[in-house]
Design a protein around this motif. Structure first.
Motif, PDB file in Angstrom:
ATOM      1  N   ASP A 133       0.833  -1.195   0.000  1.00 50.21           N
ATOM      2  CA  ASP A 133       0.000   0.000   0.000  1.00 50.21           C
ATOM      3  C   ASP A 133       0.872   1.251   0.000  1.00 50.21           C
ATOM      4  N   GLY A 134       0.226   2.403  -0.198  1.00 47.94           N
ATOM      5  CA  GLY A 134       0.919   3.670  -0.141  1.00 47.94           C
ATOM      6  C   GLY A 134       1.661   3.989  -1.423  1.00 47.94           C
ATOM      7  N   GLY A 135       2.416   5.073  -1.380  1.00 45.67           N
ATOM      8  CA  GLY A 135       3.177   5.492  -2.536  1.00 45.67           C
ATOM      9  C   GLY A 135       4.474   4.719  -2.683  1.00 45.67           C
ATOM     10  N   SER A 136       5.031   4.778  -3.882  1.00 46.66           N
ATOM     11  CA  SER A 136       6.314   4.121  -4.149  1.00 46.66           C
ATOM     12  C   SER A 136       7.213   5.091  -4.896  1.00 46.66           C
ATOM     13  N   LEU A 137       8.509   4.864  -4.748  1.00 44.34           N
ATOM     14  CA  LEU A 137       9.518   5.624  -5.475  1.00 44.34           C
ATOM     15  C   LEU A 137      10.490   4.645  -6.106  1.00 44.34           C
ATOM     16  N   VAL A 138      10.677   4.731  -7.412  1.00 48.30           N
ATOM     17  CA  VAL A 138      11.686   3.923  -8.094  1.00 48.30           C
ATOM     18  C   VAL A 138      12.791   4.865  -8.553  1.00 48.30           C
ATOM     19  N   HIS A 139      14.034   4.481  -8.303  1.00 50.05           N
ATOM     20  CA  HIS A 139      15.140   5.348  -8.704  1.00 50.05           C
ATOM     21  C   HIS A 139      16.384   4.521  -8.994  1.00 50.05           C
ATOM     22  N   CYS A 140      17.299   5.139  -9.736  1.00 43.34           N
ATOM     23  CA  CYS A 140      18.621   4.565  -9.954  1.00 43.34           C
ATOM     24  C   CYS A 140      19.625   5.677  -9.705  1.00 43.34           C
ATOM     25  N   PHE A 141      20.697   5.762 -10.455  1.00 43.91           N
ATOM     26  CA  PHE A 141      21.674   6.840 -10.284  1.00 43.91           C
ATOM     27  C   PHE A 141      21.126   8.136 -10.861  1.00 43.91           C
ATOM     28  N   ALA A 142      20.823   8.119 -12.160  1.00 46.74           N
ATOM     29  CA  ALA A 142      20.361   9.323 -12.850  1.00 46.74           C
ATOM     30  C   ALA A 142      18.848   9.406 -12.945  1.00 46.74           C
ATOM     31  N   GLY A 143      18.153   8.304 -12.705  1.00 45.44           N
ATOM     32  CA  GLY A 143      16.696   8.313 -12.797  1.00 45.44           C
ATOM     33  C   GLY A 143      16.181   8.426 -14.210  1.00 45.44           C
ATOM     34  N   LYS A 144      16.934   7.890 -15.189  1.00 43.75           N
ATOM     35  CA  LYS A 144      16.514   8.084 -16.577  1.00 43.75           C
ATOM     36  C   LYS A 144      16.562   6.827 -17.424  1.00 43.75           C
ATOM     37  N   ASP A 145      17.501   5.934 -17.177  1.00 44.76           N
ATOM     38  CA  ASP A 145      17.658   4.742 -18.021  1.00 44.76           C
ATOM     39  C   ASP A 145      16.969   3.543 -17.389  1.00 44.76           C
ATOM     40  N   ARG A 146      17.529   2.992 -16.332  1.00 44.91           N
ATOM     41  CA  ARG A 146      16.873   1.889 -15.639  1.00 44.91           C
ATOM     42  C   ARG A 146      15.507   2.317 -15.099  1.00 44.91           C
ATOM     43  N   THR A 147      15.472   3.495 -14.484  1.00 46.20           N
ATOM     44  CA  THR A 147      14.206   4.013 -13.957  1.00 46.20           C
ATOM     45  C   THR A 147      13.229   4.319 -15.082  1.00 46.20           C
ATOM     46  N   GLY A 148      13.735   4.863 -16.186  1.00 48.66           N
ATOM     47  CA  GLY A 148      12.873   5.164 -17.325  1.00 48.66           C
ATOM     48  C   GLY A 148      12.208   3.928 -17.891  1.00 48.66           C
ATOM     49  N   ILE A 149      12.951   2.829 -17.948  1.00 47.09           N
ATOM     50  CA  ILE A 149      12.370   1.573 -18.433  1.00 47.09           C
ATOM     51  C   ILE A 149      11.343   1.041 -17.441  1.00 47.09           C
ATOM     52  N   ALA A 150      11.634   1.114 -16.147  1.00 47.38           N
ATOM     53  CA  ALA A 150      10.668   0.650 -15.145  1.00 47.38           C
ATOM     54  C   ALA A 150       9.349   1.405 -15.281  1.00 47.38           C
TER      55      ALA A 150
END
Length: 250
Positions: A133-150
């Protein structure tokens, strides 16, 4: 956010059947090593109960995330390495031209679909969204490649049209915090290779439509479709898809 690159809510997009992805539940960003006190206070207001950290062990050790005293979210992370280096820093030992940098990033997106650690983390990301439940945050180093795909994976599962998924992916290029990423990345790269030209920096620190299409083409070539890849490798079956839609689409 002043010290966190590329932080945003990736909800709010329309779905094919006229719904809308809920806001206030799905957040994405780069790492939090330089998070300022005001950033941490802002995070504490968002009811983020799960953090999916897509970085590998050495990345986390070099760049430990700052947390507020009241931080109590569960952090999911891979016990080993998820990649040999942050994707945007994977430039080899040759002074890159803009085209060389572009090709290196395309190689990153070609390899990601068969990276066992990333497959595992993407699976844990979906499991957390399905069960917690609740909110989630997905992140990596830059927040653009791995995070972008997620983020792209989830929006696809929620039936957001591709043009909107692509728009969300490319919002990274307009993040007002890009100087945070440059400060965290460029000194190390340029210490090895010398000063990078503007096109190389843009291709490494930003994203391009072809980065996303490269990933999608790779999974389609290997599995026949993105949906087949998500089911067979990530574990997103029809039942999970229905639950995620019920939870995140209004």
């Amino acid at each position: 956010m002043q010290g966190i690159h590329n932080f945003r809510d990736y909800g709010g997009y329309e779905t094919r059947d006229g719904g809308r992805v809920r806001t206030g539940l799905l957040f994405r960003s780069g790492q939090h090593v330089e998070a300022e006190d005001a950033d941490l206070e802002a995070l504490d207001t968002l009811d983020i109960r799960t953090v999916i950290d897509l970085r590998g062990q050495s990345e986390r050790e070099r760049n430990p995330c700052r947390r507020s005293d009241g931080f109590d979210a569960e952090v999911l992370m891979h016990p080993g390495e998820t990649t040999s280096s942050p994707p945007h820093e994977d430039v080899g030992d040759t002074m890159p031209t803009g085209e060389y940098a572009r090709q290196r990033m395309i190689a990153v997106y070609t390899r990601m679909p068969v990276n066992d650690a990333m497959i595992s983390m993407f699976g844990r990301y979906f499991k957390a969204l399905d069960e917690r439940d609740g909110g989630s945050l997905v992140h990596c180093f830059a927040g653009k490649d791995r995070t972008g795909i997620a983020a792209s994976m989830l929006l696809h599962v929620l039936d957001v049209p591709f043009d909107l998924i692509e728009r969300e992916f490319l919002l990274t290029n307009h993040a007002p915090s890009v100087e945070v990423l440059k400060r965290q990345s460029l000194p190390g790269i340029e210490a090895r290779l010398g000063k990078l030209d503007e096109e190389s920096v843009r291709n490494l620190m930003g994203v391009r439509s072809e980065y996303l299409s490269t990933y999608l083409d790779a999974v389609t070539a290997s599995h026949g479709s993105f949906d087949a890849y998500l089911e067979q490798e990530i574990g997103v079956d029809d039942a999970m898809r229905a639950r995620l839609k019920a939870r995140f689409v209004e």
